[in-house]
Design a protein around this motif. Structure first.
Motif, PDB file in Angstrom:
ATOM      1  N   PRO A 208       0.827  -1.216   0.000  1.00 48.02           N
ATOM      2  CA  PRO A 208       0.000   0.000   0.000  1.00 48.02           C
ATOM      3  C   PRO A 208       0.856   1.257   0.000  1.00 48.02           C
ATOM      4  O   PRO A 208       1.972   1.270   0.509  1.00 48.02           O
ATOM      5  CB  PRO A 208      -0.783  -0.126   1.319  1.00 48.02           C
ATOM      6  CG  PRO A 208       0.135  -0.904   2.208  1.00 48.02           C
ATOM      7  CD  PRO A 208       0.838  -1.888   1.301  1.00 48.02           C
ATOM      8  N   LYS A 209       0.305   2.310  -0.569  1.00 48.51           N
ATOM      9  CA  LYS A 209       0.973   3.601  -0.562  1.00 48.51           C
ATOM     10  C   LYS A 209       0.028   4.583   0.126  1.00 48.51           C
ATOM     11  O   LYS A 209      -1.092   4.783  -0.329  1.00 48.51           O
ATOM     12  CB  LYS A 209       1.291   4.070  -1.981  1.00 48.51           C
ATOM     13  CG  LYS A 209       2.207   3.117  -2.733  1.00 48.51           C
ATOM     14  CD  LYS A 209       2.498   3.633  -4.135  1.00 48.51           C
ATOM     15  CE  LYS A 209       3.296   2.592  -4.922  1.00 48.51           C
ATOM     16  NZ  LYS A 209       4.592   2.306  -4.306  1.00 48.51           N
ATOM     17  N   GLY A 210       0.486   5.194   1.226  1.00 46.16           N
ATOM     18  CA  GLY A 210      -0.375   6.111   1.953  1.00 46.16           C
ATOM     19  C   GLY A 210      -1.062   5.409   3.100  1.00 46.16           C
ATOM     20  O   GLY A 210      -0.465   4.607   3.810  1.00 46.16           O
ATOM     21  N   TYR A 211      -2.369   5.675   3.267  1.00 43.88           N
ATOM     22  CA  TYR A 211      -3.036   5.192   4.468  1.00 43.88           C
ATOM     23  C   TYR A 211      -4.326   4.431   4.198  1.00 43.88           C
ATOM     24  O   TYR A 211      -5.038   4.077   5.131  1.00 43.88           O
ATOM     25  CB  TYR A 211      -3.331   6.381   5.390  1.00 43.88           C
ATOM     26  CG  TYR A 211      -4.287   7.397   4.827  1.00 43.88           C
ATOM     27  CD1 TYR A 211      -5.575   7.507   5.341  1.00 43.88           C
ATOM     28  CD2 TYR A 211      -3.922   8.249   3.788  1.00 43.88           C
ATOM     29  CE1 TYR A 211      -6.471   8.438   4.828  1.00 43.88           C
ATOM     30  CE2 TYR A 211      -4.809   9.183   3.279  1.00 43.88           C
ATOM     31  CZ  TYR A 211      -6.079   9.281   3.804  1.00 43.88           C
ATOM     32  OH  TYR A 211      -6.950  10.212   3.287  1.00 43.88           O
ATOM     33  N   LYS A 212      -4.678   4.154   2.948  1.00 47.13           N
ATOM     34  CA  LYS A 212      -5.928   3.471   2.646  1.00 47.13           C
ATOM     35  C   LYS A 212      -5.667   2.000   2.352  1.00 47.13           C
ATOM     36  O   LYS A 212      -5.595   1.570   1.204  1.00 47.13           O
ATOM     37  CB  LYS A 212      -6.640   4.163   1.479  1.00 47.13           C
ATOM     38  CG  LYS A 212      -7.071   5.591   1.808  1.00 47.13           C
ATOM     39  CD  LYS A 212      -7.943   5.639   3.063  1.00 47.13           C
ATOM     40  CE  LYS A 212      -8.387   7.045   3.404  1.00 47.13           C
ATOM     41  NZ  LYS A 212      -9.123   7.091   4.698  1.00 47.13           N
ATOM     42  N   CYS A 248      -3.235  12.876   0.026  1.00 52.25           N
ATOM     43  CA  CYS A 248      -4.057  12.865  -1.192  1.00 52.25           C
ATOM     44  C   CYS A 248      -3.228  12.400  -2.385  1.00 52.25           C
ATOM     45  O   CYS A 248      -3.694  11.607  -3.223  1.00 52.25           O
ATOM     46  CB  CYS A 248      -4.635  14.248  -1.453  1.00 52.25           C
ATOM     47  SG  CYS A 248      -5.772  14.824  -0.172  1.00 52.25           S
ATOM     48  N   ILE A 249      -1.988  12.886  -2.471  1.00 52.08           N
ATOM     49  CA  ILE A 249      -1.101  12.488  -3.555  1.00 52.08           C
ATOM     50  C   ILE A 249      -0.786  10.996  -3.455  1.00 52.08           C
ATOM     51  O   ILE A 249      -0.779  10.273  -4.459  1.00 52.08           O
ATOM     52  CB  ILE A 249       0.193  13.328  -3.529  1.00 52.08           C
ATOM     53  CG1 ILE A 249      -0.142  14.801  -3.843  1.00 52.08           C
ATOM     54  CG2 ILE A 249       1.218  12.789  -4.534  1.00 52.08           C
ATOM     55  CD1 ILE A 249       1.033  15.729  -3.704  1.00 52.08           C
ATOM     56  N   GLN A 250      -0.526  10.516  -2.231  1.00 52.23           N
ATOM     57  CA  GLN A 250      -0.255   9.100  -2.040  1.00 52.23           C
ATOM     58  C   GLN A 250      -1.454   8.248  -2.440  1.00 52.23           C
ATOM     59  O   GLN A 250      -1.299   7.151  -2.989  1.00 52.23           O
ATOM     60  CB  GLN A 250       0.119   8.835  -0.577  1.00 52.23           C
ATOM     61  CG  GLN A 250       1.490   9.359  -0.183  1.00 52.23           C
ATOM     62  CD  GLN A 250       1.755   9.190   1.298  1.00 52.23           C
ATOM     63  OE1 GLN A 250       0.840   9.167   2.116  1.00 52.23           O
ATOM     64  NE2 GLN A 250       3.025   9.057   1.650  1.00 52.23           N
ATOM     65  N   TYR A 251      -2.650   8.746  -2.165  1.00 52.60           N
ATOM     66  CA  TYR A 251      -3.869   8.029  -2.545  1.00 52.60           C
ATOM     67  C   TYR A 251      -3.944   7.859  -4.059  1.00 52.60           C
ATOM     68  O   TYR A 251      -4.217   6.768  -4.572  1.00 52.60           O
ATOM     69  CB  TYR A 251      -5.075   8.793  -2.012  1.00 52.60           C
ATOM     70  CG  TYR A 251      -6.408   8.319  -2.550  1.00 52.60           C
ATOM     71  CD1 TYR A 251      -6.910   7.067  -2.227  1.00 52.60           C
ATOM     72  CD2 TYR A 251      -7.179   9.142  -3.373  1.00 52.60           C
ATOM     73  CE1 TYR A 251      -8.126   6.640  -2.710  1.00 52.60           C
ATOM     74  CE2 TYR A 251      -8.403   8.725  -3.857  1.00 52.60           C
ATOM     75  CZ  TYR A 251      -8.881   7.471  -3.528  1.00 52.60           C
ATOM     76  OH  TYR A 251     -10.083   7.044  -4.010  1.00 52.60           O
ATOM     77  N   LEU A 252      -3.689   8.928  -4.786  1.00 57.63           N
ATOM     78  CA  LEU A 252      -3.708   8.850  -6.246  1.00 57.63           C
ATOM     79  C   LEU A 252      -2.611   7.927  -6.765  1.00 57.63           C
ATOM     80  O   LEU A 252      -2.823   7.143  -7.701  1.00 57.63           O
ATOM     81  CB  LEU A 252      -3.552  10.247  -6.841  1.00 57.63           C
ATOM     82  CG  LEU A 252      -4.727  11.204  -6.636  1.00 57.63           C
ATOM     83  CD1 LEU A 252      -4.377  12.591  -7.162  1.00 57.63           C
ATOM     84  CD2 LEU A 252      -5.977  10.678  -7.332  1.00 57.63           C
ATOM     85  N   GLN A 253      -1.419   8.008  -6.148  1.00 58.00           N
ATOM     86  CA  GLN A 253      -0.330   7.116  -6.542  1.00 58.00           C
ATOM     87  C   GLN A 253      -0.717   5.663  -6.324  1.00 58.00           C
ATOM     88  O   GLN A 253      -0.417   4.793  -7.156  1.00 58.00           O
ATOM     89  CB  GLN A 253       0.930   7.457  -5.756  1.00 58.00           C
ATOM     90  CG  GLN A 253       1.584   8.780  -6.143  1.00 58.00           C
ATOM     91  CD  GLN A 253       2.778   9.103  -5.264  1.00 58.00           C
ATOM     92  OE1 GLN A 253       2.844   8.694  -4.097  1.00 58.00           O
ATOM     93  NE2 GLN A 253       3.725   9.843  -5.814  1.00 58.00           N
ATOM     94  N   HIS A 254      -1.380   5.400  -5.220  1.00 53.17           N
ATOM     95  CA  HIS A 254      -1.790   4.032  -4.902  1.00 53.17           C
ATOM     96  C   HIS A 254      -2.790   3.515  -5.938  1.00 53.17           C
ATOM     97  O   HIS A 254      -2.680   2.382  -6.418  1.00 53.17           O
ATOM     98  CB  HIS A 254      -2.411   3.994  -3.503  1.00 53.17           C
ATOM     99  CG  HIS A 254      -2.634   2.613  -2.982  1.00 53.17           C
ATOM    100  ND1 HIS A 254      -3.460   2.345  -1.914  1.00 53.17           N
ATOM    101  CD2 HIS A 254      -2.150   1.405  -3.379  1.00 53.17           C
ATOM    102  CE1 HIS A 254      -3.465   1.046  -1.672  1.00 53.17           C
ATOM    103  NE2 HIS A 254      -2.682   0.456  -2.556  1.00 53.17           N
TER     104      HIS A 254
END
Length: 405
Positions: A208-212, A248-254
């Protein structure tokens, strides 16, 4: 249950390799392993642990464990949790010295867990602790995944501002456009409150990338039956929100990373390509109708005509190419006409938004009308794809009745 001493887990700051959750080598007396990822939650962690134990002791006495995974919080959250271990043998505490991130914290906790069912709950009391028992019920019925949802029946988001609601729903809409088959399985794919059966993710590389983390579980896991339980997301009692531009950026990257790793962009890429052709049709016709060097018609009238022609262009290409696997199952002129009507209605609603943005950007903010039109089209594209995916080119799956094959 033996008391588990607090552990210190050192890992690189950046996640180099995917994390795998090991299967259990033998039957475990632990039925539920619940991870609490923390960072600066010293003011709430004791209350949360107390409430969780009070609830779980009534249903799973001696058969659950709580695992606090702290990212070396400056407010000494890990120390506060460690002080509770003497009275709570079911509590483990891991303090990570270098590695950071909510999703990887949960995975590190699951790696050392012994439960048949794995779970996660925030450490800031925004997730009601009593929800764990409500999520445990569908797991007892055999579900592979039980999700706490803000958008299911009886769910909500307490006192969120309109801006935060828009951001949350907008993030979900973007995710549905990029990964409709993944995020479309639940009403709240951004939830951080869920239980999952260990066998559904054991041995699968998770990155995972970020927190989701739930998105990763849905995309890569062997998840069959899913049940959702509504809950009201609470306001933080202490501290600050962890939602920042970087998350938010990490979410899109994920999302993009998952889309590429799971295969080509498929229908969304084709839909976007068709949309690009429609953009050219729209821009050229708008220029021909509105520009003073040509017909010089009014901006709104020109925009309505150019958009409708672009809509017809997009429908034909989408019907013949983007969703051809669906159109083969719905042959005939009447079905095509029905799809055209639904597509047109959806796009006309998008057109109203597009036109509003065009006027706002060009006449009130002074942006050149062609650039303003391009920006407006980009904003509306996710709206159009999601609703058309759900409504215009949708085939209802009917399971055959075994008594009437």
């Amino acid at each position: 249950m033996p008391n588990a001493a607090s552990a210190s887990l050192t890992a690189p700051t950046a996640l180099v390799t995917p994390i795998q959750i090991p299967p259990l080598s033998h039957p475990s007396p632990i039925q539920l392993s619940l991870v609490i990822p923390t960072y600066n939650e010293a003011s709430s962690i004791q209350s949360l642990i107390s409430q969780l134990c009070g609830s779980l002791d009534t249903v799973l006495p001696g058969a659950y464990e709580l695992i606090v995974v702290d990212d070396n919080s400056p407010d000494h959250t890990a120390k506060v949790a460690q002080e509770l271990q003497g009275q709570l043998p079911q509590l483990k505490v891991i303090c990570r010295q270098q590695e950071r991130g909510l999703a990887t914290a949960v995975l590190r906790g699951w790696q050392v867990s012994q439960g048949e069912v794995l779970g996660v709950i925030d450490g800031d009391l925004q997730h009601p602790p009593e929800m764990i028992l409500k999520l445990w019920q569908p797991m007892q019925r055999g579900a592979d995944l039980a999700v706490g949802s803000r958008y299911a029946e009886s769910g909500g988001v307490s006192y969120w501002s309109l801006g935060r609601r828009i951001i949350s729903r907008g993030a979900q809409l973007i995710g549905l456009a990029i990964l409709p088959g993944v995020l479309g399985r639940v009403s709240d794919p951004l939830s951080g409150l869920f239980l999952v059966r260990r066998k559904s993710i054991a041995g699968i590389p998770l990155n995972p990338k970020g927190y989701k983390l739930l998105i990763e579980v849905l995309a890569r896991g062997r998840v069959g039956t899913i049940e959702e339980v509504g809950y009201v997301f609470q306001e933080r009692q202490n501290g600050e929100s962890k939602i920042q531009l970087r998350t938010c950026i990490q979410y899109l990257q994920h999302l993009i990373h998952l889309r590429l790793s799971l295969g080509p962009l498929g229908s969304f890429l084709r839909f976007s390509t068709v949309g690009l052709s429609g953009t050219f049709v729209d821009m050229i016709l708008l220029y021909f109708l509105h520009d003073p060097s040509n017909l010089g018609w009014g901006l709104m009238a020109s925009k309505l005509i150019s958009s409708e022609v672009a809509i017809l262009n997009n429908f034909l290409w989408n019907d013949l190419w983007t969703f051809r696997s669906v159109t083969k199952l719905q042959p005939g002129a009447l079905n095509r006409l029905k799809r055209l009507v639904k597509f047109n209605v959806i796009c006309l609603i998008g057109l109203l938004l597009n036109s509003f943005l065009l006027i706002l950007l060009s006449e009130y903010l002074g942006i050149h009308y062609l650039l303003a039109n391009l920006i407006a089209i980009g904003i509306v594209v996710f709206w159009n794809f999601y609703l058309n995916f759900k409504l215009s080119w949708r085939v209802t799956e009917v399971k055959p009745n075994p008594k009437n094959p």
